[in-house]
Scaffold this active site. Structure first.
Site, PDB file in Angstrom:
ATOM      1  NE  ARG A  31       0.760   7.699  -1.021  1.00 10.54           N
ATOM      2  CZ  ARG A  31      -0.065   7.606  -2.067  1.00 10.54           C
ATOM      3  NH1 ARG A  31      -0.256   6.439  -2.659  1.00 10.54           N
ATOM      4  NH2 ARG A  31      -0.683   8.670  -2.535  1.00 10.54           N
ATOM      5  CB  ILE A  33       5.372   0.410   5.664  1.00  9.65           C
ATOM      6  CG1 ILE A  33       6.546   1.243   6.140  1.00  9.65           C
ATOM      7  CG2 ILE A  33       5.574  -1.067   5.950  1.00  9.65           C
ATOM      8  CD1 ILE A  33       6.683   1.307   7.657  1.00  9.65           C
ATOM      9  CB  VAL A  98      -1.886  -6.151  10.356  1.00  7.59           C
ATOM     10  CG1 VAL A  98      -2.472  -5.226  11.413  1.00  7.59           C
ATOM     11  CG2 VAL A  98      -0.413  -5.799  10.098  1.00  7.59           C
ATOM     12  CG  HIS A 102      -5.635  -4.624   6.328  1.00  6.59           C
ATOM     13  ND1 HIS A 102      -5.471  -5.445   7.414  1.00  6.59           N
ATOM     14  CD2 HIS A 102      -4.702  -5.004   5.426  1.00  6.59           C
ATOM     15  CE1 HIS A 102      -4.472  -6.294   7.179  1.00  6.59           C
ATOM     16  NE2 HIS A 102      -3.995  -6.047   5.977  1.00  6.59           N
ATOM     17  CG  MET A 103      -9.811  -3.304   0.106  1.00  4.83           C
ATOM     18  SD  MET A 103     -11.278  -2.411  -0.465  1.00  4.83           S
ATOM     19  CE  MET A 103     -12.548  -3.642  -0.200  1.00  4.83           C
ATOM     20  CG  HIS A 104      -3.684  -5.233   0.841  1.00  7.35           C
ATOM     21  ND1 HIS A 104      -2.350  -5.042   1.134  1.00  7.35           N
ATOM     22  CD2 HIS A 104      -4.158  -6.075   1.796  1.00  7.35           C
ATOM     23  CE1 HIS A 104      -2.029  -5.751   2.213  1.00  7.35           C
ATOM     24  NE2 HIS A 104      -3.107  -6.393   2.629  1.00  7.35           N
TER      25      HIS A 104
END
Ligand code: AMP
Length: 122
Positions: A31, A33, A98, A102-104
């Site tokens: 999850r 932050i 970052v 990455h995939m949200h």
């Protein structure tokens, strides 16, 4: 697994805690932050690919797997039926913070238009 000292590598290695919701051979999902919606999960390949600009054909399976995990998590979170948004930011204009691709997975409420009017007019 290639790794370095980036924030997400530390979460993958267990050096700093993450609210982990899914782990497969090639990705970790946890999850965000600072959630932007009731569901906000980051799906992160174990392999460090800094940005979409660094993707290579070797990464095709890993990147495809992000969608398989996203679909499963959307079902687990109960947001599949109403829909959600998958986002990958890239570089400065994409506001990437970052540098570990990455995939949200964002959902759980109506998300509005893809970009705010302010951003589009800048
Ligand atoms: P991006 O801007 O696409 O690089 O997204 C980075 C995301 O990482 C942001 O949504 C942050 O809220 C999230 N984030 C930063 N630190 C942590 C952490 N320790 N655990 C979980 N998510 C984090």
């Amino acid at each position: 697994m290639m790794s370095n000292d980036c924030l997400f590598c530390k979460i993958i290695k267990g050096d700093i805690p993450g609210d982990i919701v899914e782990q497969t051979d090639s990705v970790l999902a946890f999850r965000d932050i600072n959630p932007q919606a009731p569901t906000h999960i980051l799906i992160v390949p174990n392999k460090v690919i800094p940005t979409v600009n660094d993707v290579s054909p070797d990464d095709e399976n890993t990147l495809g797997h992000l969608f398989i995990v996203a679909k499963k998590l959307a079902e687990d979170e109960g947001i599949a039926e109403h829909g959600y948004r998958l986002l990958i930011n890239c570089g400065a204009h994409g506001n990437q913070e970052v540098f570990h691709l990455h995939m949200h997975l964002v959902g759980g409420k109506p998300l509005g238009r893809m970009l705010s009017r302010n951003v589009r007019e800048e």
